[in-house]
Scaffold this motif. Structure first.
Motif, short mmCIF file in Angstrom:
data_model
loop_
_atom_site.label_atom_id
_atom_site.label_comp_id
_atom_site.label_asym_id
_atom_site.label_seq_id
_atom_site.Cartn_x
_atom_site.Cartn_y
_atom_site.Cartn_z
N ILE A 116 16.72 38.24 2.87
CA ILE A 116 16.44 37.74 1.84
C ILE A 116 15.96 38.35 0.66
O ILE A 116 16.23 38.15 0.19
CB ILE A 116 16.51 36.05 2.06
CG1 ILE A 116 17.08 35.42 3.12
CG2 ILE A 116 16.19 35.76 0.66
CD1 ILE A 116 18.56 35.62 2.68
N LYS A 117 14.65 38.45 0.78
CA LYS A 117 13.91 38.90 -0.52
C LYS A 117 14.22 40.82 -0.34
O LYS A 117 14.85 41.48 -1.40
CB LYS A 117 12.42 38.78 0.19
CG LYS A 117 12.92 37.14 -0.18
CD LYS A 117 10.73 37.26 0.54
CE LYS A 117 10.80 35.37 0.47
NZ LYS A 117 9.16 34.51 0.38
N GLU A 118 13.67 41.30 0.79
CA GLU A 118 13.88 42.71 0.61
C GLU A 118 15.33 43.58 0.53
O GLU A 118 15.17 43.88 0.56
CB GLU A 118 12.52 43.46 2.00
CG GLU A 118 11.65 42.52 2.04
CD GLU A 118 10.86 43.28 2.66
OE1 GLU A 118 11.15 44.33 4.09
OE2 GLU A 118 9.52 42.83 2.99
N LYS A 119 16.23 42.65 0.84
CA LYS A 119 17.66 43.23 1.14
C LYS A 119 18.11 44.60 2.18
O LYS A 119 18.55 45.17 1.77
CB LYS A 119 18.24 43.16 -0.03
CG LYS A 119 18.02 41.88 -0.97
CD LYS A 119 19.13 42.16 -2.55
CE LYS A 119 18.59 40.98 -3.38
NZ LYS A 119 19.71 41.35 -4.53
N SER A 120 17.34 44.26 3.16
CA SER A 120 17.01 44.74 4.34
C SER A 120 18.80 45.16 4.77
O SER A 120 19.11 44.03 4.69
CB SER A 120 17.08 44.64 5.69
OG SER A 120 17.01 45.50 7.23
N ASP A 121 19.01 46.36 4.56
CA ASP A 121 21.34 46.26 5.06
C ASP A 121 21.44 46.87 6.22
O ASP A 121 22.70 46.75 6.84
CB ASP A 121 21.32 47.78 4.33
CG ASP A 121 22.70 47.35 3.73
OD1 ASP A 121 23.17 47.08 2.89
OD2 ASP A 121 23.71 48.79 4.01
N SER A 122 20.30 45.82 7.47
CA SER A 122 21.24 46.30 9.15
C SER A 122 21.12 44.57 9.46
O SER A 122 19.81 43.74 9.01
CB SER A 122 19.91 46.81 9.86
OG SER A 122 20.55 47.16 11.15
N LEU A 123 22.68 44.46 9.60
CA LEU A 123 22.68 43.11 10.15
C LEU A 123 22.33 43.22 12.12
O LEU A 123 22.31 42.07 12.70
CB LEU A 123 23.64 42.08 10.35
CG LEU A 123 23.64 42.24 8.40
CD1 LEU A 123 25.67 41.53 8.36
CD2 LEU A 123 22.93 41.24 8.36
N LYS A 124 21.99 43.79 12.23
CA LYS A 124 22.09 44.53 14.14
C LYS A 124 20.94 43.16 14.52
O LYS A 124 21.03 42.93 15.87
CB LYS A 124 21.66 46.30 14.37
CG LYS A 124 23.49 46.76 14.31
CD LYS A 124 22.99 48.24 14.44
CE LYS A 124 24.15 48.70 14.15
NZ LYS A 124 23.95 50.92 14.13
N PRO A 125 19.74 43.65 13.97
CA PRO A 125 18.98 42.49 14.62
C PRO A 125 19.35 40.86 15.18
O PRO A 125 18.89 40.29 15.69
CB PRO A 125 17.82 42.65 14.31
CG PRO A 125 17.66 43.93 13.39
CD PRO A 125 19.37 43.99 13.15
N MET A 126 20.13 40.71 13.81
CA MET A 126 20.24 38.82 13.60
C MET A 126 21.30 38.95 14.73
O MET A 126 21.20 37.94 15.94
CB MET A 126 21.23 38.64 12.58
CG MET A 126 19.79 38.75 11.99
SD MET A 126 19.19 40.72 10.60
CE MET A 126 18.23 40.49 9.94
N ILE A 127 22.18 39.60 14.92
CA ILE A 127 23.51 39.80 15.87
C ILE A 127 23.07 40.25 17.67
O ILE A 127 23.68 39.05 18.58
CB ILE A 127 24.98 40.32 15.77
CG1 ILE A 127 25.86 40.24 16.65
CG2 ILE A 127 24.63 42.15 15.65
CD1 ILE A 127 26.67 38.83 16.21
N ASN A 128 21.78 40.64 17.90
CA ASN A 128 21.78 40.96 18.20
C ASN A 128 20.70 39.79 18.98
O ASN A 128 21.05 39.81 20.92
CB ASN A 128 20.42 42.11 19.09
CG ASN A 128 20.43 42.69 20.34
OD1 ASN A 128 21.06 42.85 21.37
ND2 ASN A 128 19.27 43.02 20.60
N GLN A 129 20.12 39.29 18.26
CA GLN A 129 18.99 37.84 18.93
C GLN A 129 20.00 36.92 19.41
O GLN A 129 19.70 35.92 20.06
CB GLN A 129 18.14 37.70 17.64
CG GLN A 129 17.15 36.69 17.81
CD GLN A 129 16.18 36.78 18.80
OE1 GLN A 129 16.14 38.01 19.42
NE2 GLN A 129 16.24 35.79 20.22
#
Length: 203
Positions: A116-129
Motif C-alpha cells: 500500500i505505502k511503498e508499492k512493492s511489486d511482489s505479491l508472492k509473499p501474500m499468495i504464499n501466506q
C-alpha cells in the motif's frame, strides 16, 4: 502513463452486502459471486488454469445439485443441513476453501504496508501466506509442489492490480468487496463447524 492492469474491480458486483431477509445465503447469489471470483483468478495467468478448472467444476456441481430440487435448496444452509447425514459433496467444501484462498490473498494485499505505502511489486509473499493458511493443511506432497510452481509465476503487483490511479481504485474496491466475501465464508465455516461437517483429510 500507466498501463491498464489485468484486474479491474470497479464494476465487480461481488458477494451481497447482506444476507437474504431470512438470514441465510441464497444459493444462486453465492454461485454468481463465486463465478466472478473465478473470472478474476483466470486473469492471474494460464498456469493458474488448474485452479480455475477445479473451482469451475465445483461451481457447476453445486449448480447441478441445486437445480435438482430448487425449492428445498434455495439457501445454502438448507442444502447443507438437509443432506448433512449423507453430505459427500467435496465440491462445496473445496469451493469454499478456494474462495478462502483468494480472500486471504487479497486481505494480505490490502493490509500490507509494502504494497500500500511503498508499492512493492511482489505479491508472492501474500499468495504464499494465504496458501499456507488455507490450503496447505489439506494438500499432500504432489499438490504442495504444484503450488510451488504456481507461486513462481505469480504476476507482479503492477501487472495484476496496476499502478497509480489503477492501483488505488482496485485497492479501494477490494476494501469494500473482501469483507462481504469474508462474511459469507465465516457463515459457512460456522455451519460446518457446528455440525461437524469438515473433512481434514489430505488430497
Amino acid at each position: 502513463m500507466s498501463s491498464a492492469p489485468r484486474l479491474s474491480l470497479v464494476k465487480l458486483k461481488g458477494f451481497p452486502s447482506e444476507f437474504h431477509p431470512s438470514g441465510k445465503i441464497a444459493t444462486v447469489a453465492f454461485i454468481e459471486s463465486s463465478n466472478e471470483v473465478i473470472e478474476l483468478l483466470e486473469k492471474f495467468g494460464k498456469l493458474f488454469s488448474p485452479v480455475v478448472m477445479d473451482m469451475r467444476g465445483n461451481v457447476e456441481s453445486l449448480l447441478e445439485y441445486y437445480k435438482k430440487d430448487i425449492t428445498n435448496r434455495e439457501f445454502l444452509e438448507d442444502m447443507i443441513l438437509t443432506d448433512a447425514e449423507k453430505l459427500s459433496h467435496p465440491w462445496l467444501l473445496w469451493l469454499k476453501r478456494a474462495l478462502e484462498l483468494i480472500e486471504r490473498f487479497f486481505w494480505y494485499v490490502i493490509n500490507n504496508d509494502d504494497i500500500i505505502k511503498e508499492k512493492s511489486d511482489s505479491l508472492k509473499p501474500m499468495i504464499n501466506q494465504a496458501y499456507n493458511e488455507v490450503l496447505k493443511p489439506y494438500h499432500g506432497w504432489f499438490l504442495q509442489n504444484t503450488f510451488k510452481l504456481l507461486y513462481q509465476w505469480m504476476p507482479s503487483r503492477s501487472t495484476l492490480l496496476g499502478s497509480d490511479l489503477y492501483f488505488e481504485d482496485n485497492i479501494k474496491h477490494l476494501k469494500i468487496l473482501m469483507p462481504r466475501m469474508r462474511l459469507h465464508l465465516d457463515k459457512i465455516n460456522d455451519l460446518y463447524l457446528k455440525h461437524n461437517l469438515n473433512d481434514d483429510r489430505k488430497v
